[in-house]
Write a protein that holds these residues in place. Sequence first.
Motif, PDB file in Angstrom:
ATOM      1  N   PRO A 257      31.241  40.147   0.397  1.00  0.00           N
ATOM      2  CA  PRO A 257      30.176  41.155   0.428  1.00  0.00           C
ATOM      3  C   PRO A 257      30.504  42.379   1.279  1.00  0.00           C
ATOM      4  O   PRO A 257      29.914  43.452   1.078  1.00  0.00           O
ATOM      5  CB  PRO A 257      28.983  40.393   1.007  1.00  0.00           C
ATOM      6  N   ASN A 258      31.420  42.229   2.228  1.00  0.00           N
ATOM      7  CA  ASN A 258      31.709  43.353   3.130  1.00  0.00           C
ATOM      8  C   ASN A 258      32.926  44.186   2.724  1.00  0.00           C
ATOM      9  O   ASN A 258      33.229  45.190   3.353  1.00  0.00           O
ATOM     10  CB  ASN A 258      31.922  42.823   4.554  1.00  0.00           C
ATOM     11  N   THR A 259      33.633  43.720   1.704  1.00  0.00           N
ATOM     12  CA  THR A 259      34.820  44.453   1.244  1.00  0.00           C
ATOM     13  C   THR A 259      34.404  45.464   0.171  1.00  0.00           C
ATOM     14  O   THR A 259      33.579  45.136  -0.686  1.00  0.00           O
ATOM     15  CB  THR A 259      35.850  43.451   0.663  1.00  0.00           C
ATOM     16  N   SER A 260      34.971  46.663   0.249  1.00  0.00           N
ATOM     17  CA  SER A 260      34.576  47.695  -0.715  1.00  0.00           C
ATOM     18  C   SER A 260      35.007  47.306  -2.126  1.00  0.00           C
ATOM     19  O   SER A 260      35.946  46.512  -2.302  1.00  0.00           O
ATOM     20  CB  SER A 260      35.223  49.020  -0.340  1.00  0.00           C
ATOM     21  N   GLU A 261      34.318  47.869  -3.093  1.00  0.00           N
ATOM     22  CA  GLU A 261      34.600  47.543  -4.491  1.00  0.00           C
ATOM     23  C   GLU A 261      36.057  47.880  -4.831  1.00  0.00           C
ATOM     24  O   GLU A 261      36.744  47.124  -5.516  1.00  0.00           O
ATOM     25  CB  GLU A 261      33.639  48.327  -5.378  1.00  0.00           C
TER      26      GLU A 261
END
Lengths: 313, 106
Positions: A262-266
């Motif tokens: 959830p915290n990693t960018s797309e």
Amino acid sequence: MTTPESPKKTEAVDERTEIPSGSTVSQWFSKLKKRWEFASKESKNGKNWKERVMFFLAAFFMKVGQLSEEEKKIEEDAAKKSGELLFQLPEQEIVGAVKKELVGDKKLEDAQEVKVVDDFSTILVHEAKNLGESEDLKKKNLGIVAKASDKLSEQSTESLTLLEKRALIAFSFSTLAALKKHPDYNSAEKLAAALDKFESATSNGKGLKHLKSSSRIEGLLNFAKEDAFSFIDDELIRKVTLAPLSYEHAFKLQKGSAKILPNTSEENRAKALQVINKLIVDKNPSLVNRRVSELVFLLDTRDFEFITKLLLK
Amino acid sequence: MSSIESHILAMLENSSIPGLYKVVFKNMLPNMSRIQQEELFMILSTESSKKAVLKTNMKKTYWQYNSILNKLEDDPTAFDKAPSSSDQKLASLKSKIALQRIKKDL
């Protein structure tokens, strides 16, 4: 005139009278179990003792199951109590013992190799001792990781249990997160170089080279793909990169991976999936350290910690 | 090396505790306090005695079910028949005769 016995018959008679060997319950009963299984099959093929065989077979398997449970309890108890004692010992001493195991009989002369082995051993021990939120959980998980490491080292022929697989993956993730935070390994390039050094320094012991050569690693990777994330209700996540990704598949995975990252960018998730894909499809050993480091720095550290917690629940 | 240390080392060889623990204990044994050594000794000897009891039970179970299977393989009807009433009468008669003989001898 007597005719010599056929080898098959002699073998069968030997099996009936030989004294079982092995130290564990499963080793001790393995041959007898096979004989009973064979008898049950035979009984279906016309022998007139089906009911008796099934009755005794069930009783026998139940008894062996009870003995296995008993054995497991004894071993768990010894591991738990010795783990508690281990926790009382100075961490530095434990690091020293781990270092010996990792390096083996190689004499380290390169200062960089010495430093990397020191740092990695310290981080490995620290992370192994801190897997969980409560003290009890930490001790229990250390025991699980240590037992699983034995199996990975091929000292045992037993397969890894679900709990061991989850603990090992959680341990790997928390170690990678800790390495990432270390000031000397805080970029993909630095970490990749350190992993190369670590691999050469521990080539005679139970380090990276040993681990990479273990066939169990393959099984562990499959587990990570298939089962480790089964608690997440998303078919796609469980199938992360089984094969080279089609554009459509990659797009779906990229969206789905938001649940476990959830915290990693797309953008980084998309890149990470490509790296994982390369790691699995192209198994070039000389590129593994580089790709793993790349991956570590594409993913947000908080996601490593998030996954570790999920796996240890 | 003290006697307790050599006992511990011997027991560590056969213990089921994880390999990592064994390595740490082996390396640190001389630096451990007497209380810690005694604690480790107790853990290992408890494990060893429980394993010995388990082994006895394993042997018992093994021979019991090995012999049942041998009987079944030799004679598929081995466990078919419950003793018939005539068999029971014969057995009871035999035991009465045996009892009378003992009484005579006395």
